[in-house]
Design a protein around this motif. Structure first.
Motif, PDB file in Angstrom:
ATOM      1  N   THR A 159      55.769  20.514 -11.671  1.00 15.86           N
ATOM      2  CA  THR A 159      56.763  20.432 -12.740  1.00 15.86           C
ATOM      3  C   THR A 159      56.797  21.713 -13.562  1.00 15.86           C
ATOM      4  OG1 THR A 159      56.445  18.054 -12.919  1.00 15.86           O
ATOM      5  CG2 THR A 159      57.499  19.136 -14.777  1.00 15.86           C
ATOM      6  N   LEU A 160      58.008  22.140 -13.851  1.00 16.26           N
ATOM      7  CA  LEU A 160      58.235  23.271 -14.735  1.00 16.26           C
ATOM      8  C   LEU A 160      59.002  22.750 -15.942  1.00 16.26           C
ATOM      9  CD1 LEU A 160      59.335  25.727 -11.926  1.00 16.26           C
ATOM     10  CD2 LEU A 160      57.227  25.911 -13.241  1.00 16.26           C
ATOM     11  N   GLY A 161      58.332  22.673 -17.085  1.00 15.78           N
ATOM     12  CA  GLY A 161      58.962  22.150 -18.291  1.00 15.78           C
ATOM     13  C   GLY A 161      59.342  23.270 -19.249  1.00 15.78           C
ATOM     14  N   GLN A 162      60.400  23.011 -20.016  1.00 14.49           N
ATOM     15  CA  GLN A 162      60.838  23.978 -21.029  1.00 14.49           C
ATOM     16  C   GLN A 162      61.275  23.245 -22.288  1.00 14.49           C
ATOM     17  OE1 GLN A 162      63.813  26.015 -18.447  1.00 14.49           O
ATOM     18  NE2 GLN A 162      62.739  27.881 -19.013  1.00 14.49           N
ATOM     19  N   VAL A 200      63.896  24.052 -24.643  1.00 18.03           N
ATOM     20  CA  VAL A 200      65.008  24.988 -24.763  1.00 18.03           C
ATOM     21  C   VAL A 200      65.627  24.934 -26.152  1.00 18.03           C
ATOM     22  CG1 VAL A 200      67.277  25.607 -23.850  1.00 18.03           C
ATOM     23  CG2 VAL A 200      65.483  24.815 -22.295  1.00 18.03           C
ATOM     24  N   THR A 217      62.056  20.397 -14.700  1.00 23.17           N
ATOM     25  CA  THR A 217      62.372  20.552 -13.282  1.00 23.17           C
ATOM     26  C   THR A 217      61.136  20.178 -12.481  1.00 23.17           C
ATOM     27  OG1 THR A 217      63.917  22.340 -13.775  1.00 23.17           O
ATOM     28  CG2 THR A 217      63.167  22.136 -11.501  1.00 23.17           C
ATOM     29  N   GLU A 219      66.021  17.873 -11.479  1.00 23.87           N
ATOM     30  CA  GLU A 219      66.186  18.608 -12.737  1.00 23.87           C
ATOM     31  C   GLU A 219      66.878  17.696 -13.740  1.00 23.87           C
ATOM     32  OE1 GLU A 219      68.921  21.778 -12.356  1.00 23.87           O
ATOM     33  OE2 GLU A 219      68.863  22.318 -14.469  1.00 23.87           O
ATOM     34  N   GLY A 224      68.984  20.214 -22.765  1.00 25.17           N
ATOM     35  CA  GLY A 224      68.934  21.455 -23.521  1.00 25.17           C
ATOM     36  C   GLY A 224      70.011  22.456 -23.186  1.00 25.17           C
TER      37      GLY A 224
END
Lengths: 365, 374
Positions: free
Chosen positions: B225-228, B230, B242, B256, B260
């Motif tokens: 997992t790629l978290g942001q 935003v 994502t 995804e 944000g």
């Protein structure tokens, strides 16, 4: 600036790719047909010193269809640009002509377009990147697609604010088939280069790649890349190839780009390709969704194109293809990037992603 | 357009033709008791109004005004307390649409009361709790259906059918994106509290994880997992997430989910399924209409059949006819296990394996609550 184009080399026989025939010569012909000031005036020759019958056959065809001849010595007289497809196997064995060609071009001040440097042996690419820091452009043509050019301009001027994500797909038909060095090096490099072009700086960060091997029916690899590029741009890319391939199949991204363009012949070829059934000649799914702090861009590289409705649905492309733009830019010396150092960095990134896949872990790059 | 961007709603609005998918005439009429009169309750109430075998009987909400408004619109009674609603003989089925951290406790109370339950996702905030809830309904011999409503939508069924008929060969990789702008209110919103909502993987991500598992027909083995954050760096949850899922079969899904994006009323709904013989792609303008206006730009979802009505019909069939529910409780538990792993991966930055809880012991009533469904 105006002059002829030298087609140097015809690739690597075992790679099955014949990019001079399907990509570069059609693009050169498009530019000749356009006849714009500064466009190439013809093909000066086809340099292929190899005695390999397969390569000689390729060279003979190129010479015949370009109104030139096969030559076995480098002659840059009147040449505006060189398009080089070196034999990776010969270069690996120390029997190639690449270094000699690049030196001659550097001495003459002639720009060189280098076919997919990431398919070259790593030490060869490293050596060339060091010896020829300028004057050689890696043929990563999708970054020159008009849609990507438009996006790059918008991003560079702050039109999206700060990038926070790029998500893309590059899914091709059978094309010329699975590449023996893997689609990460052969196909995904294009999508990664587009991301690099959109970001505007070398890609570093952390992430993963997962590669599903070719299927038992000969279908190509499927690659999923999920990375966070510094400082905080999430990038995911789906790359894959359906079907088992045919060297003459126009469904690959390179062949499609070569056959696109404004010339009637290119339009007909592209239209024929898009009428075909899935797996036998449809254009690639190639698009990017670019997310910024102040907006987003949706870029579909199956464009610019109009739909033609008759007894079947087909497409009428217009404007230059990504390859047309790349070749034109090299000839006009406006396409200095990506240079060999950039290609080398991309090769190192690909090596890191191969490690991620092999060891099933996230890697730094 | 903004409402359809919310993953709690199917991306396609509904048409008046929705009644054509309902059950045969004169079915047993079930009384629905809605707990939690928030915005999603309206979708369930509309579905009940369109289903000849269901009526909205009672509404309970701690905010009495909200309960009264909803009950008034649909001719239902107002329950003075949760206990009263659970004890009401007019209520056969409870619809639970409360904050995520209440799901376990309220679901267990519902099972104890002998009522059937349509539980809004996520099932719970841990896989262990999820398995406990499933077991409680098995032991009570009542039906549990978790609101993975997207499975009942036109688009999701079309994707499943295309894959099933071999249109793209063996599915190998996919992308599913539901990305929109901010809709979560101000800093006090419970969704922004990771303890109450579980974060984005639980609150909305489970929709996507469930679809990926269903479409690819294989359980999820690991996630990355790629978290942001935003919208604001001070957020305590990622508003853009994502997650890359790897199935036991080896296929890969990029899911995804985002709140944000800009402009705020943007609505991007994207599907790509890549197979050995081709790719299935939902284009950005696949619904056919694109809006360019002062208050919004982007694709406009085309009306379709109501997934809430289809979902309610599944529940009706399970309660009155003993049909299997769809998706199965086991799938709902798995979605929670995936969300747990997704959250852990976002925190660690590493690939995390999905750990399913041990399966609940077999029970004679299992046929009611387990099964592959459609």
């Amino acid at each position: 600036m105006s002059g002829t184009v030298l087609l140097a080399g015809t690739g690597t026989a075992r790679f099955r790719q014949n990019h001079q025939r399907y990509m570069y010569l059609p693009a050169v012909k498009h530019l000749i047909d356009e006849g714009l000031p500064g466009s190439p005036t013809g093909v000066s020759g086809v340099f292929e010193p190899s005695s390999d019958p397969a390569l000689q056959e390729r060279a003979g065809y190129l010479a015949q269809t370009s109104g030139s001849r096969v030559i076995d010595t480098i002659d840059l007289t009147g040449v505006a640009a060189v398009i080089a497809c070196p034999d990776a196997d010969a270069e690996a064995a120390g029997a190639g002509w690449g270094t000699e060609l690049l030196q001659a071009a550097a001495d003459a001040g002639v720009p060189v377009l280098m076919d997919k440097p990431t398919l070259l042996p790593a030490d060869v690419l490293r050596d060339w990147a060091k010896r020829f820091p300028t004057g050689v452009t890696a043929a990563h043509h999708p970054r020159f697609h008009p849609a990507i050019t438009a996006c790059r301009g918008r991003i560079a001027t702050g039109g999206l604010g700060l990038l926070h994500a790029v998500h893309g797909e590059l899914l091709v038909g059978s094309g010329d088939g699975p590449h023996p060095l893997g689609e990460l090096r052969n196909l995904a490099v294009y999508a990664l280069d587009v991301v690099q072009a959109l970001c505007g700086y070398p890609l570093h960060g952390k992430g993963t790649a997962q590669i599903q091997p070719p299927g038992p029916d000969g279908t190509g690899e499927s690659i999923t890349i999920s990375v966070r590029v510094d400082p905080d741009v999430v990038v995911t890319l789906l790359v894959g190839r359906s079907g088992d391939g045919d060297a003459d199949d126009p469904s690959g991204i390179d062949q499609a780009a070569g056959q696109a363009g404004t010339s009637p012949a290119g339009a007909r070829a592209r239209a024929a390709a898009t009428r075909a059934l899935p797996g036998t000649g449809v254009p690639p799914v190639h698009r990017y969704r670019i997310l910024g702090s102040h907006g987003q861009l949706l870029a579909d590289l199956d464009s610019p194109v109009m739909d033609l409705y008759t007894d079947t649905l087909s497409r009428v492309p217009f404007g230059p293809s990504s390859l047309d733009c790349l070749v034109d830019g090299v000839i006009r010396r406006t396409a200095a990037q990506p240079d060999l150092a950039s290609a080398l960095a991309m090769a190192d990134l690909i090596t890191a992603l191969e490690t991620s896949n092999a060891e099933h872990r996230a890697v730094q790059f | 357009m903004s409402a359809s961007a919310d993953p709690d709603r199917d991306p396609t609005p509904t048409t008046s033709a929705a009644a054509s998918v309902t059950a045969p005439a004169a079915p047993r009429v079930l009384g629905l008791g809605v707990v939690g009169a928030g915005f999603i309750a309206e979708s369930h109430a509309l579905a009940a109004a369109a289903h000849p075998g269901v009526r909205l009987a009672s509404v309970y909400d701690r905010a009495a005004g909200a309960a009264g408004a909803l009950a008034g619109r649909y001719g239902a009674s107002i329950a003075p307390s949760l206990e009263a609603l659970l004890a009401d003989p007019a209520v056969d089925v409870v619809v639970l649409g409360t904050p995520n951290d209440t799901h376990r406790e309220l679901a267990l109370q519902t099972a104890a009361a002998g009522k059937h339950l349509l539980l809004e996702k996520p099932l719970t905030l841990t896989a262990t709790d999820a398995a406990e809830v499933v077991l409680a309904f098995q032991q009570a011999e009542t039906v549990l259906l978790v609101g993975h409503t997207h499975r009942h939508s036109d688009y999701a069924r079309a994707v499943k059918a295309a894959i099933a008929r071999g249109a793209i060969g063996e599915p190998r990789s996919m992308r599913l994106t539901i990305a929109g702008g901010w809709i979560w209110g101000n800093w006090g919103a419970w969704v922004l509290d990771p303890v109450r909502s579980g974060g984005h993987a639980f609150h909305n991500g489970v929709h996507l994880y469930d679809l990926a598992r269903w479409w690819l027909d294989s359980e999820i083995e690991s996630v990355y997992t790629l978290g942001q954050r935003v919208t604001a760096g001070a957020l305590q949850i990622d508003d853009a997430l994502t997650t890359t899922l790897t199935t036991k079969a080896g296929s890969v899904a990029v899911c995804e989910i985002s709140r944000g994006e800009r402009p705020k009323n943007t609505s991007i709904f994207e599907i790509v399924i890549h197979g050995s013989r081709g790719s299935l792609v939902r284009r950005w303008n696949s619904d056919g209409t694109v809006l360019l206006a002062d208050d919004g730009c982007g694709p406009v979802p085309a009306p379709g059949f109501s997934p809430f009505l289809r979902q309610l019909d599944v529940l009706h069939g399970a309660v009155t006819g003993g049909c299997e529910v769809f998706p199965s409780p086991a799938d709902a538990v798995h979605a929670i296990a995936v969300a747990e792993a997704a959250s852990a991966s976002a925190d660690s930055g590493e690939i995390v394996p999905v750990v399913d809880p041990p399966p609940a012991p077999a029970h004679p009533s299992a046929a009611k609550t387990q099964g592959a469904g459609q």
